[in-house]
Design an enzyme around this catalytic site. Sequence first.
Site, PDB file in Angstrom:
ATOM      1  CD  GLU A  65      40.895  41.318  43.290  1.00 30.79           C
ATOM      2  OE1 GLU A  65      42.272  41.320  43.200  1.00 30.79           O
ATOM      3  OE2 GLU A  65      40.355  42.623  43.350  1.00 30.79           O
ATOM      4  CG  HIS A 231      40.721  43.222  47.783  1.00 30.43           C
ATOM      5  ND1 HIS A 231      40.471  44.735  47.975  1.00 30.43           N
ATOM      6  CD2 HIS A 231      40.358  42.834  46.576  1.00 30.43           C
ATOM      7  CE1 HIS A 231      39.516  44.935  46.845  1.00 30.43           C
ATOM      8  NE2 HIS A 231      39.759  44.072  46.090  1.00 30.43           N
ATOM      9  CG  ASP A 354      38.514  43.773  41.031  1.00 26.90           C
ATOM     10  OD1 ASP A 354      37.666  43.505  42.033  1.00 26.90           O
ATOM     11  OD2 ASP A 354      39.059  44.698  41.077  1.00 26.90           O
TER      12      ASP A 354
HETATM   13 MN    MN Z   1      38.674  43.724  44.007  1.00 28.27          MN
END
Ligand code: MN
Length: 393
Positions: A65, A231, A354
């Site tokens: 991600e 998301h 992330d």
């Molecule tokens: Mn994210």
Amino acid sequence: MTGPRRAVRATDSFHEGGIMDRRRVLGLAGALGAAAALPGLATARQKNEGQPAKARGRYRRIATEEAFATQPQLEGYRDIGKYLTQGADFNFTQILLGDSEYAKRQTPRLLDIGEGRIAQMDADGVDMQVLSLTSPGVQVFRPDTAIAIARESNDILAEAIRRYPTRFAGLAAIAPQDPKHSVVEMERAINQLGLNGFIVNSHTNGEYLDEEKFWPILEAAEALDRPIYIHPRSLPEEALGPFRPYGLGGAAWGYAVETGTHGMRLLFSGVFDRFPRLRIVLGHMGEGIPYWVYRFDHMYATAKRNWGTGSLKEPPSFYLKRNVLITTSGMFSEPVLKYCIEVLGADNIMWAADYPYQDSREAADFLDSARISEADRIKIYSGNAERVFHLKT
Ligand code: MN
């Protein structure tokens, strides 16, 4: 062996110096210090400190991600004031365009899907990033603008992957505002651009993917055998009120309420009976959903018995285990990881950092040192992502 893997080993060495390596040394020292009090625990930690370096020849650290931005997207946000002048989405887009210290640091890192990002990945020990257009993506635009920016951004993403095929994979942006066109872009993204799945930043104008108008998108994802990563983004404006104080509308809580609710709607709606091979990915260890498995199964059955509600063929948790994968993005907690392995199984969990919002090295240190089996660690770092996103091994 590829260049990237060698780079990972080099930066992992305790002799390389630097803050990150000192942190790893301190972590090891802490584990050794615990040896006197808890010999079993310390042994497990010491073992894990040593194993990933050896094991790295056998598996990659694939982060699933990882955000990027494109110039067309940011230019679109610059014009967004023409039709969106307030609210959380407007604010976030303007933050990215602004001249705060935060923007000065993050926006260039988001735009860089070239050498700068690769260098940071090498420093952090990340072999591959599965890239996705940063939230709220194209879902804040009018349909025609959203379609154009998604298409252009997917082309930019595909070009970066062509340049760095062993370092990048990517999820295609789509414009759920126009489900029919989304299907066209989904097919193009997989069959022509060679992308690996799709990114949807939760709701679109307050609507969710379980709604019948979006079924063509779910059907296409199933037919193409690629997952939809749901998301986070802000709750719809009409739901945001109670979350406004204390900054609770953001990543601390509100994003998980929004995205977890999206996941629960999919689980309870029956779309997984209709599309049994559809796969959804949820970040942040499942946006709270795994914690509620007992209660939502129990309450679903209770309501069905007493009031005849619900038409699922199986308990909701069945679909969670069959159709949903979760990632570790921004949730580097060992107890949560262990709980999720116990409840969902290690086959349903993928590693994610992330980037650039979170520290990739911290994400790697977390999974390197987690007291889980080596087989599970390899699945979470690489095996599951390779399978689900059809990555070349
Ligand atoms: Mn994210």
